[in-house]
Design a protein around this motif. Sequence first.
Motif, PDB file in Angstrom:
ATOM      1  N   PRO A 265       0.798  -1.229   0.000  1.00  0.00           N
ATOM      2  CA  PRO A 265       0.000   0.000   0.000  1.00  0.00           C
ATOM      3  C   PRO A 265       0.825   1.271   0.000  1.00  0.00           C
ATOM      4  CG  PRO A 265      -0.010  -1.000   2.178  1.00  0.00           C
ATOM      5  CD  PRO A 265       0.628  -1.989   1.249  1.00  0.00           C
ATOM      6  N   GLY A 266       2.084   1.171   0.415  1.00  0.00           N
ATOM      7  CA  GLY A 266       2.942   2.352   0.414  1.00  0.00           C
ATOM      8  C   GLY A 266       2.407   3.448   1.303  1.00  0.00           C
ATOM      9  N   LEU A 267       2.228   4.630   0.729  1.00  0.00           N
ATOM     10  CA  LEU A 267       1.757   5.789   1.495  1.00  0.00           C
ATOM     11  C   LEU A 267       0.237   5.911   1.506  1.00  0.00           C
ATOM     12  CD1 LEU A 267       4.537   8.227   0.314  1.00  0.00           C
ATOM     13  CD2 LEU A 267       4.157   7.522   2.676  1.00  0.00           C
ATOM     14  N   GLY A 268      -0.455   4.962   0.897  1.00  0.00           N
ATOM     15  CA  GLY A 268      -1.913   4.945   0.983  1.00  0.00           C
ATOM     16  C   GLY A 268      -2.651   5.503  -0.215  1.00  0.00           C
ATOM     17  N   SER A 269      -1.969   5.720  -1.335  1.00  0.00           N
ATOM     18  CA  SER A 269      -2.605   6.314  -2.520  1.00  0.00           C
ATOM     19  C   SER A 269      -3.817   5.524  -2.987  1.00  0.00           C
ATOM     20  CB  SER A 269      -1.600   6.415  -3.673  1.00  0.00           C
ATOM     21  OG  SER A 269      -0.486   7.192  -3.322  1.00  0.00           O
ATOM     22  N   LEU A 270      -3.696   4.196  -2.980  1.00  0.00           N
ATOM     23  CA  LEU A 270      -4.804   3.334  -3.402  1.00  0.00           C
ATOM     24  C   LEU A 270      -5.665   2.904  -2.213  1.00  0.00           C
ATOM     25  CD1 LEU A 270      -6.256   1.666  -5.587  1.00  0.00           C
ATOM     26  CD2 LEU A 270      -4.477  -0.091  -5.326  1.00  0.00           C
ATOM     27  N   THR A 271      -5.071   2.839  -1.041  1.00  0.00           N
ATOM     28  CA  THR A 271      -5.807   2.397   0.147  1.00  0.00           C
ATOM     29  C   THR A 271      -7.003   3.287   0.440  1.00  0.00           C
ATOM     30  OG1 THR A 271      -3.649   1.758   1.059  1.00  0.00           O
ATOM     31  CG2 THR A 271      -5.542   1.677   2.549  1.00  0.00           C
ATOM     32  N   VAL A 272      -6.807   4.594   0.377  1.00  0.00           N
ATOM     33  CA  VAL A 272      -7.888   5.536   0.698  1.00  0.00           C
ATOM     34  C   VAL A 272      -9.060   5.392  -0.268  1.00  0.00           C
ATOM     35  CG1 VAL A 272      -8.495   7.982   0.859  1.00  0.00           C
ATOM     36  CG2 VAL A 272      -6.369   7.148   1.901  1.00  0.00           C
ATOM     37  N   PRO A 273      -8.847   5.345  -1.591  1.00  0.00           N
ATOM     38  CA  PRO A 273      -9.986   5.128  -2.495  1.00  0.00           C
ATOM     39  C   PRO A 273     -10.661   3.772  -2.298  1.00  0.00           C
ATOM     40  CG  PRO A 273      -8.142   6.048  -3.696  1.00  0.00           C
ATOM     41  CD  PRO A 273      -7.627   5.682  -2.346  1.00  0.00           C
ATOM     42  N   LEU A 274      -9.886   2.737  -1.983  1.00  0.00           N
ATOM     43  CA  LEU A 274     -10.502   1.431  -1.722  1.00  0.00           C
ATOM     44  C   LEU A 274     -11.446   1.512  -0.523  1.00  0.00           C
ATOM     45  CD1 LEU A 274      -7.471  -0.982  -2.280  1.00  0.00           C
ATOM     46  CD2 LEU A 274      -9.605  -0.965  -3.597  1.00  0.00           C
ATOM     47  N   LEU A 275     -10.995   2.162   0.535  1.00  0.00           N
ATOM     48  CA  LEU A 275     -11.844   2.332   1.709  1.00  0.00           C
ATOM     49  C   LEU A 275     -13.028   3.248   1.401  1.00  0.00           C
ATOM     50  CD1 LEU A 275      -9.033   2.642   4.397  1.00  0.00           C
ATOM     51  CD2 LEU A 275     -10.714   0.784   4.246  1.00  0.00           C
ATOM     52  N   SER A 276     -12.814   4.226   0.539  1.00  0.00           N
ATOM     53  CA  SER A 276     -13.905   5.123   0.149  1.00  0.00           C
ATOM     54  C   SER A 276     -15.037   4.371  -0.541  1.00  0.00           C
ATOM     55  CB  SER A 276     -13.390   6.222  -0.789  1.00  0.00           C
ATOM     56  OG  SER A 276     -12.462   7.063  -0.138  1.00  0.00           O
ATOM     57  N   SER A 277     -14.719   3.236  -1.166  1.00  0.00           N
ATOM     58  CA  SER A 277     -15.747   2.444  -1.834  1.00  0.00           C
ATOM     59  C   SER A 277     -16.662   1.738  -0.844  1.00  0.00           C
ATOM     60  CB  SER A 277     -15.089   1.402  -2.746  1.00  0.00           C
ATOM     61  OG  SER A 277     -14.558   0.317  -1.968  1.00  0.00           O
ATOM     62  N   GLY A 278     -16.252   1.700   0.420  1.00  0.00           N
ATOM     63  CA  GLY A 278     -17.015   0.994   1.445  1.00  0.00           C
ATOM     64  C   GLY A 278     -16.466  -0.376   1.769  1.00  0.00           C
ATOM     65  N   ALA A 279     -15.434  -0.817   1.036  1.00  0.00           N
ATOM     66  CA  ALA A 279     -14.856  -2.138   1.264  1.00  0.00           C
ATOM     67  C   ALA A 279     -13.947  -2.141   2.489  1.00  0.00           C
ATOM     68  CB  ALA A 279     -14.053  -2.565   0.033  1.00  0.00           C
ATOM     69  N   ARG A 280     -13.723  -3.332   3.016  1.00  0.00           N
ATOM     70  CA  ARG A 280     -12.681  -3.531   4.018  1.00  0.00           C
ATOM     71  C   ARG A 280     -11.366  -3.778   3.281  1.00  0.00           C
ATOM     72  NH1 ARG A 280     -17.157  -6.452   5.693  1.00  0.00           N
ATOM     73  NH2 ARG A 280     -16.387  -8.233   4.484  1.00  0.00           N
ATOM     74  N   VAL A 281     -10.260  -3.356   3.872  1.00  0.00           N
ATOM     75  CA  VAL A 281      -8.953  -3.512   3.227  1.00  0.00           C
ATOM     76  C   VAL A 281      -7.988  -4.206   4.173  1.00  0.00           C
ATOM     77  CG1 VAL A 281      -6.945  -2.318   2.250  1.00  0.00           C
ATOM     78  CG2 VAL A 281      -9.262  -1.489   1.752  1.00  0.00           C
ATOM     79  N   VAL A 282      -7.390  -5.292   3.690  1.00  0.00           N
ATOM     80  CA  VAL A 282      -6.284  -5.947   4.375  1.00  0.00           C
ATOM     81  C   VAL A 282      -5.026  -5.584   3.590  1.00  0.00           C
ATOM     82  CG1 VAL A 282      -5.251  -8.130   5.071  1.00  0.00           C
ATOM     83  CG2 VAL A 282      -7.740  -7.853   5.158  1.00  0.00           C
ATOM     84  N   ALA A 283      -4.184  -4.745   4.187  1.00  0.00           N
ATOM     85  CA  ALA A 283      -3.009  -4.212   3.499  1.00  0.00           C
ATOM     86  C   ALA A 283      -1.749  -4.904   4.003  1.00  0.00           C
ATOM     87  CB  ALA A 283      -2.909  -2.706   3.717  1.00  0.00           C
ATOM     88  N   VAL A 284      -1.020  -5.542   3.099  1.00  0.00           N
ATOM     89  CA  VAL A 284       0.224  -6.233   3.444  1.00  0.00           C
ATOM     90  C   VAL A 284       1.387  -5.356   3.007  1.00  0.00           C
ATOM     91  CG1 VAL A 284       1.632  -8.294   3.121  1.00  0.00           C
ATOM     92  CG2 VAL A 284      -0.869  -8.484   3.189  1.00  0.00           C
TER      93      VAL A 284
END
Length: 294
Positions: free
Chosen positions: A54-73
């Motif tokens: 996930p790095g600094l969260g560039s993709l993590t934030v939009p994934l969470l914005s979709s309403g999904a849960r995120v497991v980030a390794v």
Amino acid sequence: MGLGAVDVRALATRHGVAPTKSKGQNFVVDPGTVTRIVRLAGVGPGDTVLEVGPGLGSLTVPLLSSGARVVAVELDERLAAALPGTVAEHLPGAVDRLHVVRGDATAVAAADLPLPPDALVANLPYNVAVPILLGVLRAVPSVRSGVVMVQSEVADRLCATPGGRVYGVPSVKLAWYAAARRVGSVAPTVFWPVPRVDSGLVGFERREPPAAEAPREDVFAVVDTAFAQRRKTLRQSLAPLAGSAAAAEAALLAAGVDPRERAERLDVTAFAAVADALRRGRAAFRGALQEDSP
């Protein structure tokens, strides 16, 4: 919602992080790109997404914005520690849907994850993209679909079909697990630092592997051996695995494959058939030895 170039660079400065080539780190700084990836992945409320690197969260934030849960390794300890704070800052209330796992994604196992993910959505590190993708599909069977961003030429190889110039080992092994297609291209300018190559988006849907008596490891051994000398006929290239060129020819004929063909002409089902024929041939040979023994 996504992080722009100013956001990403500010986070990197705050946490003392600089992208390193050894870890294949290129951070996405274009919100439109990550929004497109999330849209292509089709994830939303009720889904659990596995994000690798996930790095600094560039993709993590939009994934969470979709309403999904995120497991980030995340392999980098500093980045893993910083990610929950980034989410709390840019998407208040979504931290409870984020689960950060500090670890090496090339060796990830289902037991390492706090939730079984439905999808893999990730900007994969260029230098280990193929091992991560194949490893996740092997070790985390709950992953049914996904979209990954990889180097453009790697995307072409992963999605190639038999007979194509770039069709090879990654193409066949991914086809064992899933149907894949190229779903987009990404310019170098959306990354920091800017890489020297374009990127491609690969979408996939898991499917049942070919019906085979031989285990996956045996099928993949045939694939690796056949492509190790791809300019040779299968009769020649599979001779070391079969024990002789004659045994390889017999197995190929039993599998309905022309021994004069080359590896790039076979699809994953044909490779499975060859592995089955080799397995039966070895079993018959062992049986003959037992009958001949006093």
